[in-house]
Design a protein around this motif. Structure first.
Motif, PDB file in Angstrom:
ATOM      1  N   ALA A 102       9.571  -2.400  -2.305  1.00  0.00           N
ATOM      2  CA  ALA A 102       9.113  -1.535  -3.397  1.00  0.00           C
ATOM      3  C   ALA A 102       7.743  -0.930  -3.101  1.00  0.00           C
ATOM      4  CB  ALA A 102       9.068  -2.325  -4.700  1.00  0.00           C
ATOM      5  N   ARG A 107      11.294   5.109  -4.448  1.00  0.00           N
ATOM      6  CA  ARG A 107      12.112   4.528  -5.520  1.00  0.00           C
ATOM      7  C   ARG A 107      13.600   4.681  -5.229  1.00  0.00           C
ATOM      8  NH1 ARG A 107       8.132   7.088  -8.889  1.00  0.00           N
ATOM      9  NH2 ARG A 107       6.797   5.544  -9.914  1.00  0.00           N
ATOM     10  N   SER A 110      14.043   1.584  -3.104  1.00  0.00           N
ATOM     11  CA  SER A 110      13.617   0.286  -3.629  1.00  0.00           C
ATOM     12  C   SER A 110      14.359  -0.123  -4.900  1.00  0.00           C
ATOM     13  CB  SER A 110      12.115   0.307  -3.894  1.00  0.00           C
ATOM     14  OG  SER A 110      11.783   1.290  -4.867  1.00  0.00           O
ATOM     15  N   TYR A 147       9.143  -6.297  -8.656  1.00  0.00           N
ATOM     16  CA  TYR A 147       9.363  -4.871  -8.380  1.00  0.00           C
ATOM     17  C   TYR A 147       8.233  -4.024  -8.953  1.00  0.00           C
ATOM     18  CZ  TYR A 147      11.068  -0.143  -8.742  1.00  0.00           C
ATOM     19  OH  TYR A 147      11.157   1.227  -8.660  1.00  0.00           O
ATOM     20  N   ASN A 151       5.905  -1.614  -6.821  1.00  0.00           N
ATOM     21  CA  ASN A 151       5.895  -0.182  -7.131  1.00  0.00           C
ATOM     22  C   ASN A 151       4.495   0.292  -7.501  1.00  0.00           C
ATOM     23  OD1 ASN A 151       7.501   2.352  -7.789  1.00  0.00           O
ATOM     24  ND2 ASN A 151       6.516   1.978  -9.764  1.00  0.00           N
ATOM     25  N   THR A 155       2.512   3.258  -5.672  1.00  0.00           N
ATOM     26  CA  THR A 155       1.980   4.393  -6.431  1.00  0.00           C
ATOM     27  C   THR A 155       0.486   4.560  -6.205  1.00  0.00           C
ATOM     28  OG1 THR A 155       3.679   4.050  -8.126  1.00  0.00           O
ATOM     29  CG2 THR A 155       1.768   5.379  -8.731  1.00  0.00           C
TER      30      THR A 155
END
Length: 375
Positions: A102, A107, A110, A147, A151, A155
């Protein structure tokens, strides 16, 4: 066999061993949890631990393949020994690998991996431990948290990279505008000279032909230099800006003495050296070489942590070399937007630019310009 061939063979052998370890990992893990406390079990535990670390390291190169092997191996391990500890290790190891995916993949990749991992975890736990809703919700919550953490890292990294690219683009744009201003000043100054000489020639052409001829020669030389500069900087466009510099002669290498004096007042002694026979340069090359020295010496004052630097101007056959060296703390290649501006300035003149730490300590900036003799 050459050293390069030996290194290639070594890398190839290492790759084969890594994938062999990954291939036997599910079987070794299954035997580790199915043999109980046998003598062989004492050897399988360190082997399983080592191979687990190997698979986690393999995530950097083959994340999806390594994650699939980890998920398969730990699911079989839980089936061979239905225990809460094994279930916890299954969730921990596979969530770590899922979170890494992730953090390093889009995305589109992941999200399916996280969903598949969570479903297989829940299925393995439910089939082995007859888990209740609370345990299954715990497995689901762990997968979601992992996750989201991965993520968030991805980001944040993407945002930081975008900000760096934006800042670099802004620095390059500012440098282009600065170059355009200086080019405007150079052209305006040259056109002013041409206008004066044309006026002189027009007044004396009948009475003093020799003076008129000298005026025409000066017009020709000035216009040739200006046109050459324009050809080498076609991409530097002038935009309307009320803060543009006033019209007048642009600085050049002849002003390095004053720059050295100003730098000496700031506590840095500049050792100016010249290699080759100095000669007149095209105005844009002269200006850009001066700006490279100015920016590099400014970086020495701000970041080098030393009290001296060397500036070498080399006049070669059809080229000009500029080199600035110091014995300070050095720096990181590509750090700072001043280097991006210098690189852009040299590229506009189809030159070569290099900057980086010196082997013996300190930092070095070098630029090489095509520099035909000025008219």
């Amino acid at each position: 066999m050459s050293a390069l061939s030996m290194r290639r063979v070594g890398r190839g052998t290492g790759t084969v061993l890594v994938w062999c370890g990954a291939a036997v990992y599910p079987a070794v893990l299954f035997l580790t949890f199915s043999h109980g406390r046998s003598a062989l079990h004492q050897l399988e535990i360190p082997a399983s631990a080592g191979l687990t670390v190997l698979l986690l390291l393999l995530l950097r190169r083959r994340a999806l393949t390594a994650h699939a092997i980890l998920l398969l191996a730990w699911s079989f391990a839980l089936l061979s020994l239905p225990a809460g500890g094994v279930a916890g290790l299954l969730v921990l190891v596979t969530d770590v690998s899922s979170g890494y995916i992730a953090a390093t993949r889009t995305r589109r990749v992941s999200v399916p991996v996280a969903v598949t991992t969570c479903l297989l975890q829940a299925a393995a736990v439910a089939a082995s431990l007859h888990a209740d809703e609370f345990l299954l919700m715990t497995v689901l919550l762990a997968a979601v948290v992992t996750y989201m953490a991965g993520n968030a890292v991805r980001t944040r990294s993407a945002h930081a990279e975008a900000m760096r690219e934006q800042a670099t683009a802004q620095a390059v744009a500012a440098e282009r505008l600065r170059i355009a201003r200086e080019l405007h000043d150079m052209v305006a100054h040259s056109i002013g000279i041409i206008a004066i000489q044309a006026g002189v020639g027009g007044r004396v052409i009948d009475t003093q032909p020799a003076e008129a001829r000298n005026a025409l020669d000066a017009i020709e030389a000035t216009s040739r230099d200006t046109l050459s500069g324009l050809r080498r900087m076609l991409t530097a466009l002038r935009r309307d800006d009320p803060g543009a510099a006033p019209l007048g002669p642009a600085p050049g290498l002849g002003d390095l003495g004053r720059l050295a004096e100003a730098t000496r007042d700031a506590g840095i002694a500049v050792d100016l050296r010249t290699a080759g026979e100095p000669r007149p340069l095209p105005p844009d090359v002269d200006l850009s070489a001066y700006r490279i020295v100015q920016e590099a010496v400014t970086n020495v004052v701000r970041h080098a942590g030393t009290d001296r630097c060397r500036v070498t101007i080399g006049y070669g056959d059809g080229e000009l070399a500029v080199e600035i060296e110091d014995d300070g703390h050095g720096g990181v290649v590509g750090a700072g937007y001043g280097l991006a501006g210098m690189r852009e300035r040299v590229a506009l003149l189809r030159g070569e630019f290099a900057a980086g730490p010196r082997p013996g300590g300190g930092f070095r900036v070098a630029a090489r310009f095509p520099a035909p003799a000025a008219a």
